[in-house]
Design a protein around this motif. Sequence first.
Motif, PDB file in Angstrom:
ATOM      1  N   UNK A 205      32.357 -16.718 -26.484  1.00 42.56           N
ATOM      2  CA  UNK A 205      32.287 -17.825 -27.440  1.00 42.56           C
ATOM      3  C   UNK A 205      33.491 -17.822 -28.364  1.00 42.56           C
ATOM      4  N   UNK A 206      33.933 -16.632 -28.797  1.00 39.28           N
ATOM      5  CA  UNK A 206      35.124 -16.550 -29.631  1.00 39.28           C
ATOM      6  C   UNK A 206      36.361 -16.954 -28.827  1.00 39.28           C
ATOM      7  N   UNK A 207      36.436 -16.534 -27.553  1.00 43.36           N
ATOM      8  CA  UNK A 207      37.581 -16.904 -26.710  1.00 43.36           C
ATOM      9  C   UNK A 207      37.681 -18.417 -26.540  1.00 43.36           C
ATOM     10  N   UNK A 208      36.554 -19.075 -26.290  1.00 45.55           N
ATOM     11  CA  UNK A 208      36.564 -20.538 -26.146  1.00 45.55           C
ATOM     12  C   UNK A 208      36.997 -21.191 -27.450  1.00 45.55           C
ATOM     13  N   UNK A 209      36.537 -20.664 -28.587  1.00 41.31           N
ATOM     14  CA  UNK A 209      36.920 -21.247 -29.877  1.00 41.31           C
ATOM     15  C   UNK A 209      38.426 -21.140 -30.121  1.00 41.31           C
ATOM     16  N   UNK A 210      39.090 -20.200 -29.445  1.00 41.43           N
ATOM     17  CA  UNK A 210      40.537 -20.030 -29.562  1.00 41.43           C
ATOM     18  C   UNK A 210      41.284 -20.677 -28.392  1.00 41.43           C
ATOM     19  N   UNK A 211      40.572 -21.428 -27.542  1.00 42.93           N
ATOM     20  CA  UNK A 211      41.202 -22.132 -26.428  1.00 42.93           C
ATOM     21  C   UNK A 211      41.481 -21.275 -25.216  1.00 42.93           C
TER      22      UNK A 211
END
Length: 477
Positions: A205-211
């Motif tokens: 989820x953090x990775x997706x939030x950073x693209x």
Amino acid sequence: MSSNQAAVGASSKILWRIAAITTMGSLGFGYDTGVISGALPFMSLDPSQGGLGLTPVSEGLVASALIFGGAFGALFAGQLSDRYGRLGVLKALAVLFALGALGTALSPTLWTMVATRFILGIAVGGASSTVPVLIAELAAPRHRGRLVCQSELMIVSGQCLAYIASAGLVHLFESPSVWRYMLAIALIPAALLYLGMHFVPTSPRWLVSKGRIDEAKTTLTGIRDTQREVDRELKEIIAQCEVERRHGGVLAKLNEPWLLKLLGIGIALGFIIQFTGVNAFMYYTPMILKETGLGTSAALIATIGNGVVAVVATLIGMWLINRMGRRTILLMGLTVVVLAQIFLGVVMNFMPHSLLQSYLALGGVLTFLFFMQMCIGPVYWLLMSELFPTHVRGLMNGISVGIFWIFNAIVAFAFPVMLSVMGGMTFFLFAVINIGSIVFCTLWLPETKGMSLEEIEQFMQQRLGGRKWRAAQVNAC
């Protein structure tokens, strides 16, 4: 065994291994908060006898210094983990754990002890807000309850180890400086946490939030059972992040009324768990038992019962958490806690000092802790990991857990003073507060069992978004 069953088993083992590594931070949290109960009687000795000459007020100051540091650590670790990731923050916290443990063990004066306990508290508080969030973001919905509760299990296991180590060291070493060895042992979980973080994946989820969508997909592939499950969850995460990006920055989002209401629920839950008085029992059980006439050594041995009961109760709570609703378990625990506190008040106020009074007081404490750790502690940390939206989870979790630590500090600082002034009436006061907590949970606490993190976010926004909001309840799957 079919290939699907093998995949399910493999992914479950990976998740449990990740949780075991990550919760080394929770083990350190538990040890550092529990060891003070064994160290305080020796730290209260005169400096000429190897202690620090603590009084009831300075005892409260030493105990609460870690907790004020915990409030600071929880608040800022949450924000930093949103920006830099959960893993990097946990590595930094492991270093602080080690520095704080070494500093407290070597402290020559009261004020040096207070300062180093504050530093240690930053690590403890940061771990308390970051570890459950990382586990929740890595776990599938069907595993999330038990895996996040593993954090609570490690906390109480750390406290149990602290009690056993304290009693064991007292019998092995007759030196009044034995409290320094008690505090130094906290270096071990700090080292294990730092080394273990190199084997834990980054939150998808953090990775997706950073693209970084490709990396998120790779992570999910390693911790989910089927490619279909990976694709569905990744799609949900991306869609939710797109919605969040269209709603502006973090501060603008926190101005939304439903988020402020949700934050209020998170803060209220922190008040509820701390004003059960749980940490008064965890820090000061030897002091309570000494009020009944029990000696220091016997009181320390009896305190081991606290740790054993807490571990057993948490294991049962982990089994119950996916079978009963969060709200039901919490209300059951609060009801028994109130009854146990009334019982303790009666025993401490109306019985003469005797061995029978000591046994009854210990029985009341153990009953309290059993239902506290089975029903209330695990539910709190689970709700903190799943109630808040992804884009502000670190921030809102940090604020809620930070204020939780402030409530903890108030109880830790005030309890020895209240016990010396009010005696057993202190327990009646806690009982009255907890009756109020039962009323709040009955009216306001939502049920989140069986829902994904994205479903919880949408559900809470729908329930809290209007002008009026009634208790959010769903029929769990």
